[in-house]
Design a protein around this motif. Structure first.
Motif, PDB file in Angstrom:
ATOM      1  N   CYS A 161      26.368  36.285   2.256  1.00 33.25           N
ATOM      2  CA  CYS A 161      27.266  37.184   2.962  1.00 33.25           C
ATOM      3  C   CYS A 161      28.350  36.377   3.665  1.00 33.25           C
ATOM      4  O   CYS A 161      28.057  35.422   4.385  1.00 33.25           O
ATOM      5  CB  CYS A 161      26.470  38.014   3.959  1.00 33.25           C
ATOM      6  SG  CYS A 161      27.507  39.048   4.977  1.00 33.25           S
ATOM      7  N   ASP A 206      30.142  37.377   6.003  1.00 30.03           N
ATOM      8  CA  ASP A 206      30.212  37.770   7.407  1.00 30.03           C
ATOM      9  C   ASP A 206      29.128  37.091   8.232  1.00 30.03           C
ATOM     10  O   ASP A 206      29.414  36.444   9.225  1.00 30.03           O
ATOM     11  CB  ASP A 206      30.085  39.291   7.503  1.00 30.03           C
ATOM     12  CG  ASP A 206      31.085  39.858   8.492  1.00 30.03           C
ATOM     13  OD1 ASP A 206      32.130  39.226   8.689  1.00 30.03           O
ATOM     14  OD2 ASP A 206      30.802  40.929   9.061  1.00 30.03           O
ATOM     15  N   CYS A 207      27.859  37.209   7.800  1.00 27.95           N
ATOM     16  CA  CYS A 207      26.769  36.677   8.609  1.00 27.95           C
ATOM     17  C   CYS A 207      26.123  35.451   7.969  1.00 27.95           C
ATOM     18  O   CYS A 207      25.295  34.791   8.595  1.00 27.95           O
ATOM     19  CB  CYS A 207      25.723  37.767   8.874  1.00 27.95           C
ATOM     20  SG  CYS A 207      24.874  38.331   7.402  1.00 27.95           S
ATOM     21  N   CYS A 227      26.608  41.443   2.755  1.00 27.32           N
ATOM     22  CA  CYS A 227      25.256  41.984   2.647  1.00 27.32           C
ATOM     23  C   CYS A 227      25.297  43.465   3.050  1.00 27.32           C
ATOM     24  O   CYS A 227      26.289  43.959   3.536  1.00 27.32           O
ATOM     25  CB  CYS A 227      24.291  41.195   3.529  1.00 27.32           C
ATOM     26  SG  CYS A 227      24.510  41.502   5.289  1.00 27.32           S
ATOM     27  N   CYS A 229      26.267  44.175   6.736  1.00 29.18           N
ATOM     28  CA  CYS A 229      27.664  43.943   7.104  1.00 29.18           C
ATOM     29  C   CYS A 229      28.617  44.871   6.362  1.00 29.18           C
ATOM     30  O   CYS A 229      29.731  45.102   6.825  1.00 29.18           O
ATOM     31  CB  CYS A 229      28.056  42.500   6.825  1.00 29.18           C
ATOM     32  SG  CYS A 229      27.113  41.344   7.803  1.00 29.18           S
TER      33      CYS A 229
HETATM   34 ZN    ZN Z   1      25.991  40.047   6.336  1.00 33.44          ZN
END
Ligand code: ZN
Length: 82
Positions: free
Chosen positions: A56, A58-59, A77, A80
């Motif tokens: 992911c 983002d995370c 993911c 997110c």
């Molecule tokens: Zn994520």
């Protein structure tokens, strides 16, 4: 009589025009979608190159395998993306 025929003809033309512009809208929507999908695929291929594919953006956690099966080019993911 001539006037009525004329009006009828104009109506037909107008309807045809309306259908045509509707098709154009559908086509441009499809084109936009295809371009967007292509961009995502290109991005995913780039991530694959740098060994970051499947994570992911983002995370940083791994993207769920069942999500990758449905959307192989996703970069987020489930958590997110929603
Ligand atoms: Zn994520």
């Amino acid at each position: 009589m001539i006037d009525a025929d004329f009006a009828q003809e104009r109506d037909d033309d107008f309807e045809e025009l309306a259908v045509e512009s509707e098709n154009d809208e559908v086509l441009s929507a499809l084109q936009k979608e295809a371009v967007l999908e292509l961009e995502q695929i290109t991005k995913a291929l780039h991530l694959l190159d740098c060994g970051k594919y499947g994570k992911c953006l983002d995370c940083g956690k791994p993207i769920e395998p069942d999500r990758l099966r449905v959307l192989p080019y996703t970069t987020l993911c489930k958590r997110c993306a929603t």
